[in-house]
Design a protein around this motif. Structure first.
Motif, PDB file in Angstrom:
ATOM      1  N   UNK A 154       2.195  -9.690   0.521  1.00 43.86           N
ATOM      2  CA  UNK A 154       0.994  -9.284  -0.201  1.00 43.86           C
ATOM      3  C   UNK A 154       1.075  -9.658  -1.668  1.00 43.86           C
ATOM      4  N   UNK A 155       0.046  -9.255  -2.388  1.00 42.44           N
ATOM      5  CA  UNK A 155      -0.039  -9.555  -3.815  1.00 42.44           C
ATOM      6  C   UNK A 155       0.613  -8.454  -4.646  1.00 42.44           C
ATOM      7  N   UNK A 156       0.738  -7.276  -4.082  1.00 45.78           N
ATOM      8  CA  UNK A 156       1.106  -6.083  -4.845  1.00 45.78           C
ATOM      9  C   UNK A 156       2.556  -5.670  -4.663  1.00 45.78           C
ATOM     10  N   UNK A 157       3.315  -6.394  -3.803  1.00 42.75           N
ATOM     11  CA  UNK A 157       4.625  -5.913  -3.406  1.00 42.75           C
ATOM     12  C   UNK A 157       5.343  -7.080  -2.718  1.00 42.75           C
ATOM     13  N   UNK A 295       8.524  -5.790  -7.679  1.00 43.90           N
ATOM     14  CA  UNK A 295       7.536  -4.989  -8.405  1.00 43.90           C
ATOM     15  C   UNK A 295       8.211  -3.742  -8.967  1.00 43.90           C
ATOM     16  N   UNK A 296       7.737  -3.385 -10.148  1.00 47.41           N
ATOM     17  CA  UNK A 296       8.262  -2.218 -10.850  1.00 47.41           C
ATOM     18  C   UNK A 296       7.137  -1.212 -10.991  1.00 47.41           C
ATOM     19  N   UNK A 297       7.379  -0.017 -10.468  1.00 47.82           N
ATOM     20  CA  UNK A 297       6.387   1.058 -10.604  1.00 47.82           C
ATOM     21  C   UNK A 297       6.824   1.950 -11.761  1.00 47.82           C
ATOM     22  N   UNK A 298       5.903   2.270 -12.656  1.00 49.12           N
ATOM     23  CA  UNK A 298       6.283   3.133 -13.787  1.00 49.12           C
ATOM     24  C   UNK A 298       6.583   4.551 -13.310  1.00 49.12           C
ATOM     25  N   UNK A 299       7.663   5.129 -13.836  1.00 44.95           N
ATOM     26  CA  UNK A 299       7.998   6.507 -13.455  1.00 44.95           C
ATOM     27  C   UNK A 299       7.743   7.480 -14.608  1.00 44.95           C
ATOM     28  N   UNK A 335       1.346  -1.698 -10.929  1.00 41.66           N
ATOM     29  CA  UNK A 335       2.766  -2.082 -10.994  1.00 41.66           C
ATOM     30  C   UNK A 335       2.898  -3.342 -11.845  1.00 41.66           C
ATOM     31  N   UNK A 336       4.117  -3.569 -12.292  1.00 44.17           N
ATOM     32  CA  UNK A 336       4.430  -4.807 -13.007  1.00 44.17           C
ATOM     33  C   UNK A 336       5.146  -5.721 -12.021  1.00 44.17           C
TER      34      UNK A 336
END
Ligand SMILES: Cc1ncc(COP(=O)(O)O)c(C=O)c1O
Length: 363
Positions: A154-157, A295-299, A335-336
């Protein structure tokens, strides 16, 4: 020379760090020269005469796309990109209009499906969004949709979905499988074959490193023979198709298997480097997921859009901020996305990690 060195030497020196191949890779000198030469030839002999002269190059490009997707060259048409390919396919789809796709399906694809009147149902996935193959097999056997649309990456992950297994399961259920290989082609093996795979499409500018504004769609003859007629194609950018064909040839020459191995290594390395040192971010993918997308999800409330801008402005590092619209049925927040190509080094990733710490204000 190593694959990384060959890939790097074939391109202009990068200004900063380019970690954005899932959006748009850096083109090679030969691909750019091929497109420019075609534009020049159009000026010399006329656009339509030049297009005839380019036919063998375009045939070679279609054959290369076919080889990479398990299709035949004659079944491949150029498009302006992946979304155009899906639009073309679904607007002419001859059968019923129910489809099954993943919850992580690309948002703009969902819009195209809806625009053409397709009712969708979700394929079963685990907590990470990965297809549950046996449950999918049971669901398809129980109540088969008219087609399955699978986006293997996918595009997001950077999760890699089990494309070959899905092709087998669809064949068993007698359900045609359409594959969005926009992110998958170049990163994973998409030539899985089998009787169910009826169409595969992709974009030029991502992992194949061709020009923007062009893509390709391969459709098996037993489907294309039945497709509804549609409007004649408008004008096409032949120079872009020539550049894409050159990029496809270079990709084949580089060795698809070697490129895939290197991209998977870089994905693992990125996740290790970024997973260890970064306060305020969580790496989404398993470390050894065989793709180059991390991908990096902000915490801690970091805003991926602002971080992306700061990375470009302050460090010359290009990444993607992916918002929920990329996968509206799965992605909970932006996400980044980091997507290195084969010429990225371990030092580049260390530079990124330091820059990310510098621009992430988690005070
Ligand atoms: C998984 C996926 N599908 C489709 C697309 C659309 O591709 P294009 O911009 O070539 O239409 C993208 C683009 O990012 C993508 O990531």
């Amino acid at each position: 020379m190593s694959l990384a060195d060959t890939w790097r030497a074939a391109r202009p020196p990068v200004a900063g760090l380019h970690l954005d191949s899932a959006a748009c890779s850096r083109q090679s000198y030969p691909a750019m020269a091929a497109a420019a030469r075609h534009a020049r030839h159009e000026a010399e002999v006329g656009g339509y005469v030049a297009a005839e002269a380019a036919a063998p190059v375009l045939d070679a490009g279609r054959a290369a796309f076919a080889a990479l997707t398990g299709m035949a060259g004659a079944d491949v048409v150029f498009t302006t990109g992946s979304r155009h390919a899906l639009d073309l396919l679904l607007s002419r789809w001859p059968g019923g209009r129910t489809l099954a796709c993943l919850p992580g399906e690309y948002g703009p694809n969902l819009a195209v499906m809806a625009a053409h009147g397709f009712a969708r149902r979700m394929l079963p996935v685990d907590g990470a969004g990965r297809l549950l193959v046996e449950e999918a097999a049971a669901a398809l056997a129980d109540d088969p949709p008219d087609l399955v649309h699978l986006t293997p990456v996918g595009s997001h992950r950077g999760l890699v979905q089990p494309l070959a297994d899905m092709a087998r399961v669809c064949a068993q259920a007698g359900v045609p499988l359409v594959v969005d290989a926009a992110q998958a082609l170049g990163q994973i093996d998409c030539a899985v074959g089998g009787p169910a795979v009826c169409a595969v499409y992709s974009s030029s500018r991502k992992w194949l490193a061709g020009p923007r504004g062009v893509g390709a769609l391969g459709v098996r003859p037993d489907l294309s023979d039945r497709m509804r007629p549609g409007p004649e194609a408008g004008d096409v950018n032949v120079a872009a198709q020539v550049g894409f064909s050159a990029a496809l040839g270079e990709y084949l020459a580089a060795g698809p298997a070697a490129v895939r191995v290197r991209l998977a290594e870089l994905g693992s390395l990125s996740r290790r480097v970024l997973g260890e040192v970064l306060p305020g971010w969580r790496v989404v993918e398993p470390v050894d997921e065989p793709s180059a997308i991390t991908t990096l999800a902000p915490t801690d409330g970091a805003d991926p859009v602002a971080i992306r801008s700061s990375l470009i402005a302050e460090h010359g590092i290009v990444t993607t901020a992916a918002g929920v619209e990329r996968a509206p049925l799965e992605l909970a927040g932006p996400v980044l996305r980091i997507s290195p190509h084969v010429d990225t080094t371990a030092e580049d990733l260390a530079v990124l990690a330091r820059a990310l710490v510098a621009v992430t204000d988690i005070g």
